[in-house]
Design an enzyme around this catalytic site. Structure first.
Site, PDB file in Angstrom:
ATOM      1  N   CYS A 259     -65.239   2.524   1.847  1.00 19.75           N
ATOM      2  CA  CYS A 259     -63.912   3.073   1.561  1.00 19.75           C
ATOM      3  C   CYS A 259     -63.358   3.752   2.816  1.00 19.75           C
ATOM      4  O   CYS A 259     -64.044   4.573   3.427  1.00 19.75           O
ATOM      5  CB  CYS A 259     -63.996   4.074   0.407  1.00 19.75           C
ATOM      6  SG  CYS A 259     -62.426   4.899   0.069  1.00 19.75           S
TER       7      CYS A 259
ATOM      8  N   CYS B 131     -62.649  10.671  -4.358  1.00 19.83           N
ATOM      9  CA  CYS B 131     -61.846   9.964  -3.350  1.00 19.83           C
ATOM     10  C   CYS B 131     -60.399  10.430  -3.455  1.00 19.83           C
ATOM     11  O   CYS B 131     -59.747  10.235  -4.502  1.00 19.83           O
ATOM     12  CB  CYS B 131     -61.960   8.454  -3.599  1.00 19.83           C
ATOM     13  SG  CYS B 131     -61.128   7.443  -2.367  1.00 19.83           S
TER      14      CYS B 131
ATOM     15  N   ASP C  65     -27.131  -9.525  -4.838  1.00 18.29           N
ATOM     16  CA  ASP C  65     -28.123  -8.647  -4.224  1.00 18.29           C
ATOM     17  C   ASP C  65     -27.513  -7.267  -4.024  1.00 18.29           C
ATOM     18  O   ASP C  65     -26.894  -6.982  -2.995  1.00 18.29           O
ATOM     19  CB  ASP C  65     -28.581  -9.244  -2.892  1.00 18.29           C
ATOM     20  CG  ASP C  65     -29.928  -8.687  -2.461  1.00 18.29           C
ATOM     21  OD1 ASP C  65     -30.582  -8.037  -3.290  1.00 18.29           O
ATOM     22  OD2 ASP C  65     -30.325  -8.908  -1.307  1.00 18.29           O
TER      23      ASP C  65
ATOM     24  N   CYS D  22     -63.442   1.116  -4.703  1.00 17.74           N
ATOM     25  CA  CYS D  22     -64.218   2.298  -4.332  1.00 17.74           C
ATOM     26  C   CYS D  22     -64.657   2.964  -5.641  1.00 17.74           C
ATOM     27  O   CYS D  22     -63.804   3.385  -6.432  1.00 17.74           O
ATOM     28  CB  CYS D  22     -63.371   3.273  -3.508  1.00 17.74           C
ATOM     29  SG  CYS D  22     -64.173   4.879  -3.284  1.00 17.74           S
TER      30      CYS D  22
ATOM     31  N   SER E  13     -36.213  -6.518 -16.657  1.00 14.97           N
ATOM     32  CA  SER E  13     -36.274  -7.292 -15.417  1.00 14.97           C
ATOM     33  C   SER E  13     -36.106  -8.765 -15.779  1.00 14.97           C
ATOM     34  O   SER E  13     -36.070  -9.129 -16.957  1.00 14.97           O
ATOM     35  CB  SER E  13     -37.625  -7.087 -14.728  1.00 14.97           C
ATOM     36  OG  SER E  13     -37.839  -5.733 -14.458  1.00 14.97           O
ATOM     37  N   LEU E  14     -36.034  -9.621 -14.759  1.00 14.40           N
ATOM     38  CA  LEU E  14     -35.976 -11.063 -14.984  1.00 14.40           C
ATOM     39  C   LEU E  14     -37.254 -11.713 -14.476  1.00 14.40           C
ATOM     40  O   LEU E  14     -37.781 -11.320 -13.439  1.00 14.40           O
ATOM     41  CB  LEU E  14     -34.791 -11.678 -14.225  1.00 14.40           C
ATOM     42  CG  LEU E  14     -33.392 -11.523 -14.840  1.00 14.40           C
ATOM     43  CD1 LEU E  14     -32.346 -12.035 -13.862  1.00 14.40           C
ATOM     44  CD2 LEU E  14     -33.272 -12.251 -16.156  1.00 14.40           C
TER      45      LEU E  14
ATOM     46  N   ASP F 249       0.875   4.190  -2.873  1.00 17.80           N
ATOM     47  CA  ASP F 249       0.582   5.594  -2.558  1.00 17.80           C
ATOM     48  C   ASP F 249       1.692   6.521  -3.056  1.00 17.80           C
ATOM     49  O   ASP F 249       1.418   7.634  -3.511  1.00 17.80           O
ATOM     50  CB  ASP F 249       0.402   5.775  -1.052  1.00 17.80           C
ATOM     51  CG  ASP F 249      -0.906   5.163  -0.553  1.00 17.80           C
ATOM     52  OD1 ASP F 249      -1.792   4.916  -1.405  1.00 17.80           O
ATOM     53  OD2 ASP F 249      -1.028   4.909   0.656  1.00 17.80           O
TER      54      ASP F 249
ATOM     55  N   TYR G 181     -21.974  -9.095 -15.230  1.00 19.22           N
ATOM     56  CA  TYR G 181     -22.631 -10.317 -15.690  1.00 19.22           C
ATOM     57  C   TYR G 181     -23.144 -10.295 -17.133  1.00 19.22           C
ATOM     58  O   TYR G 181     -23.672 -11.288 -17.609  1.00 19.22           O
ATOM     59  CB  TYR G 181     -23.807 -10.665 -14.771  1.00 19.22           C
ATOM     60  CG  TYR G 181     -24.829  -9.571 -14.585  1.00 19.22           C
ATOM     61  CD1 TYR G 181     -25.728  -9.224 -15.590  1.00 19.22           C
ATOM     62  CD2 TYR G 181     -24.906  -8.883 -13.375  1.00 19.22           C
ATOM     63  CE1 TYR G 181     -26.662  -8.228 -15.417  1.00 19.22           C
ATOM     64  CE2 TYR G 181     -25.845  -7.886 -13.188  1.00 19.22           C
ATOM     65  CZ  TYR G 181     -26.721  -7.562 -14.207  1.00 19.22           C
ATOM     66  OH  TYR G 181     -27.657  -6.571 -14.035  1.00 19.22           O
TER      67      TYR G 181
ATOM     68  N   CYS H 243     -63.166   7.835   1.823  1.00 20.96           N
ATOM     69  CA  CYS H 243     -64.334   8.686   1.529  1.00 20.96           C
ATOM     70  C   CYS H 243     -65.656   8.076   1.998  1.00 20.96           C
ATOM     71  O   CYS H 243     -66.721   8.663   1.794  1.00 20.96           O
ATOM     72  CB  CYS H 243     -64.403   8.994   0.033  1.00 20.96           C
ATOM     73  SG  CYS H 243     -64.738   7.528  -0.990  1.00 20.96           S
TER      74      CYS H 243
ATOM     75  N   LYS I 227     -27.122 -14.818  -8.408  1.00 17.97           N
ATOM     76  CA  LYS I 227     -27.854 -13.551  -8.520  1.00 17.97           C
ATOM     77  C   LYS I 227     -27.422 -12.664  -7.352  1.00 17.97           C
ATOM     78  O   LYS I 227     -27.747 -12.923  -6.209  1.00 17.97           O
ATOM     79  CB  LYS I 227     -29.359 -13.803  -8.474  1.00 17.97           C
ATOM     80  CG  LYS I 227     -30.190 -12.582  -8.775  1.00 17.97           C
ATOM     81  CD  LYS I 227     -31.665 -12.962  -8.877  1.00 17.97           C
ATOM     82  CE  LYS I 227     -32.489 -11.743  -9.278  1.00 17.97           C
ATOM     83  NZ  LYS I 227     -32.436 -10.669  -8.290  1.00 17.97           N
TER      84      LYS I 227
ATOM     85  N   ASP J 195       0.836  -1.203   0.000  1.00 21.50           N
ATOM     86  CA  ASP J 195       0.000   0.000   0.000  1.00 21.50           C
ATOM     87  C   ASP J 195       0.871   1.254   0.000  1.00 21.50           C
ATOM     88  O   ASP J 195       0.555   2.255  -0.671  1.00 21.50           O
ATOM     89  CB  ASP J 195      -0.909   0.018   1.235  1.00 21.50           C
ATOM     90  CG  ASP J 195      -2.003  -1.029   1.144  1.00 21.50           C
ATOM     91  OD1 ASP J 195      -2.179  -1.602   0.053  1.00 21.50           O
ATOM     92  OD2 ASP J 195      -2.678  -1.269   2.162  1.00 21.50           O
TER      93      ASP J 195
ATOM     94  N   GLU K 241     -25.405 -18.495 -13.091  1.00 18.81           N
ATOM     95  CA  GLU K 241     -24.690 -17.440 -12.380  1.00 18.81           C
ATOM     96  C   GLU K 241     -25.426 -17.108 -11.083  1.00 18.81           C
ATOM     97  O   GLU K 241     -26.657 -17.141 -11.043  1.00 18.81           O
ATOM     98  CB  GLU K 241     -24.618 -16.168 -13.236  1.00 18.81           C
ATOM     99  CG  GLU K 241     -23.988 -16.370 -14.599  1.00 18.81           C
ATOM    100  CD  GLU K 241     -24.210 -15.181 -15.508  1.00 18.81           C
ATOM    101  OE1 GLU K 241     -23.898 -14.053 -15.090  1.00 18.81           O
ATOM    102  OE2 GLU K 241     -24.709 -15.376 -16.633  1.00 18.81           O
TER     103      GLU K 241
END
Length: 665
Positions: free
Chosen positions: A403, A427, A115, A421, A80-81, A35, A222, A406, A113, A31, A111
């Site tokens: 409702c 409303c 998060d 409603c 999306s999947l 630097d 990916y 209302c 997934k 390191d 693969e």
């Protein structure tokens, strides 16, 4: 060696050390020495500003301030999947794609997934250009300054790759780094971050990139998105991406069959708990890129990929109260208010109960101890009741009859899961919800106007419907809470600019029940104007491809309502686009009207998407599979042999790319 050569040599040296440390996890320099080299480069760049490079290793420390993140339209949509939760789901998916491809000779990739927060990185001629968040899939926020600080993302590629491309990936916060951040926050008397995913996502929108640089963010990649045909398979493209500097996890595995996919899923269902980052499933993709093109996309997801979600975490807690929410269409959603409980990294206080049938089916009651899980590990839901802990005084739940906003009596039509409603224009949540839908990104995309401001404008009596937005004046808006002159002007300007939004998006924005984004496109394309659509009868509407009786009746109900007719007239007077533009009409013909056309193979003069658009622009329908209804096939190179055989057996005409171009011209 010239000054410029010294600078370039130092940059290349530091990039190599970065790659070895952050991607290969194999430090080749201390390191301290790193630097020293970095400071030497900083000094040379400072003394020689003519050699500035935004992708230099010195730029990774951040320091740039971004007050407003620019919204950018994705060149290629980020879909999306589709999710699966059982092996039966995967088998069903395999059958669908085998039928569409006309072969069972399909290889897969498996693969993990990740998060985190999805990101799209653009590279041109081997250099990083920009980074955009997923957003709504069509457009996202430019977070390039913050992304430059993540050291596992190369800003300058090591070797030759494809020329211009996008790299899709997930910004994550490894568990070790996340825990360390929380330890520091606790020692400083600050509240802990809830989970790595939300913290990673929030980090991308920090205004000070120097603060982002302090966070141990990582990026796992990916997918390569490019029009160049350098690689034949998804796996090959990722292997080569790794060689030029991208951090592609080595857990990606080839699977010759769906049984091999199951083996991968079973193995990682237990091993995932030992990973240094969070994962919630496996993504299975068709490996062959030509087969991916053949399969294409639905309105929301690629047909060639599916996510298998690991079994969701479950907890038990007490249900204290059931309340009811009113949506923009008047739909009533019952909500369980729970004793707060930790679940999958977040504190859960509420869970959807969906509808009256679900409450009755599970016999959910006040003060029950219930089991909660996150559906797809995102939305909390109640899956069962612990009957052993039910109080003796327990009584069955009586669903709301009026409702909650209302007090109008609720209605429920035969075959509908939800109560509604009917007080559409009186409303408050329905009024606000319709306006919020109208201004949303996929609809009118009005800058400077958000959901909270809409609610404030309604409460102040300045708007009662979405047409009222176009009457707003800057001087009316300035007195509102947290509203300065500039923000008021931006809002009014944004509303005025929305009159340029094309008809298909305006039609979606109107909020006609059951008319989603895809249906709005079909209706706009077929009827060309709101007047033609509102004049159509049931028979005319259901004759449109994929428009059923339920959608058709909803359009008729909307069109016959006096309030809606008046709203449309007002929108016309403000210049809102309520018909297909002359420019778009000029590119559309009826040459292929009634024709069902299949596109198959590799093309040279037009891309597959351009071919499909040309078919639709000329009145034809694109189909993914060959049947007796197929009018003809536009065949490029390497058309699938099984498709060719099926076409010949059915006597379907096959034409070339040039034949098609001649036909439409």
């Amino acid at each position: 060696m010239t000054i410029q050569q010294q600078i370039e040599t130092l940059r290349e040296d530091l990039r190599a050390h970065n790659y070895n440390y952050y991607v290969l996890d194999n430090a080749t320099i201390s390191d301290f020495d790193f630097d020293i080299k970095l400071k030497e480069l900083e000094k040379l760049e400072e003394e020689n500003p003519q050699f500035f490079d935004a992708n230099s290793p010195t730029q990774r420390v951040g320091g740039g301030i971004t007050k407003n993140f620019e919204t950018v339209t994705h060149k290629n949509r980020m879909y999306s999947l589709d999710n699966s939760y059982s092996k039966e789901d995967l088998l069903d998916w395999e059958k669908r794609i085998q039928k569409m491809l006309g072969t069972d000779d399909i290889e897969y990739t498996c693969e993990l997934k990740y998060d985190g927060a999805s990101i799209n990185l653009t590279f041109e001629n081997g250099k990083f250009v920009k980074a955009v968040t997923r957003g709504d899939g069509f457009q996202g926020d430019d977070v390039s300054k913050n992304i430059r600080t993540i050291k596992s993302i190369p800003l300058h590629l090591k070797n030759d790759f494809v020329t211009d491309f996008e790299m899709r990936g997930e910004i994550i916060l490894p568990l070790g780094g996340f825990n360390k951040m929380n330890e520091e926050r606790v020692s400083n008397g600050e509240e802990e971050y809830k989970n790595p995913r939300n913290t990673a996502s929030g980090s991308l929108k920090l205004q000070d990139s120097a603060e982002v640089a302090k966070r141990p963010l990582d990026c796992l990649l990916y997918q390569v998105v490019t029009s160049e045909r350098k690689y034949k398979t998804h796996f090959e493209s990722l292997e080569n991406a790794r060689k030029v500097g991208f951090k592609v996890p080595k857990t990606i595995t080839l699977a010759a069959s769906i049984d091999a996919v199951f083996d991968f899923v079973n193995s990682w269902d237990s091993k995932r708990h030992n990973l240094p980052y969070e994962t919630d499933g496996v993504v299975i993709k068709v490996n062959n890129l030509q087969q991916q093109e053949e399969l294409g996309y639905t309105a929301k997801a690629p047909r060639w990929a599916i996510a298998y979600k690991f079994k969701a975490e479950q907890v038990s807690t007490v249900l204290h109260e059931i309340t009811y929410q009113v949506g923009r269409t008047g739909a009533i959603t019952p909500v369980a208010n729970l004793e707060p409980v930790q679940l999958a990294g977040t504190v859960v206080k509420r869970a959807s109960l969906h509808n009256a049938d679900q409450i009755e089916k599970l016999d959910i009651r006040i003060n029950d101890t219930v089991f909660v899980e996150k559906g797809g590990e995102i939305i909390p839901k109640i899956i069962a009741v612990d009957l052993t802990k039910r109080p003796e005084s327990s009584a069955p739940t009586k669903y709301a009859t009026n409702c909650p906003e209302c007090n109008t009596e609720l209605v429920r039509t035969v075959g509908d899961a939800k109560h509604y409603c009917p007080n559409e224009f009186g409303c408050a949540p329905q009024i606000t919800g319709r306006i919020q839908h109208f201004i949303s990104r996929k609809a009118m995309d009005i800058d400077g106007l958000g959901g909270e401001t809409v609610d404030l404008l309604r409460k102040e009596g300045l708007i009662h419907n979405y047409a009222d937005l176009y009457d707003l004046k800057v001087e009316q808006v300035i007195p509102l809470e947290r509203m300065a002159e500039k923000s008021a002007q931006n809002m009014v300007d944004g509303i005025k600019k929305s009159t340029e939004i094309p008809f298909e998006k305006v039609l979606f924005a109107l909020g006609i029940r059951f008319v989603g984004e895809t249906v709005a496109k079909k209706l706009a394309k077929h009827f060309k104007s709101i007047d033609n659509l509102m004049a159509a009868d049931l028979e005319t509407l259901i004759s449109v491809d994929e428009i059923g009786e339920r959608i058709a009746q909803s359009v008729i109900d909307f069109s016959q309502d006096l309030g809606n007719i008046q709203l449309i007239d007002r929108l016309k007077s403000y210049g809102v686009q309520l018909e297909v533009s002359a420019e778009n009409l000029a590119n559309q013909t009826d040459k292929l009207q009634g024709k069902v056309i299949v596109v198959s193979g590799v093309f040279h003069q037009m891309s597959r998407n351009e071919l499909k658009k040309a078919i639709e622009d000329n009145g034809g329908k694109v189909s993914s599979s060959i049947s007796k209804k197929t009018s003809f096939i536009v065949a490029g190179d390497n058309m699938g042999p099984s498709k060719l055989t099926k076409a010949q057996d059915l006597g379907v005409e096959i034409i070339t790319e040039q034949d098609f171009i001649n036909l439409i011209n």
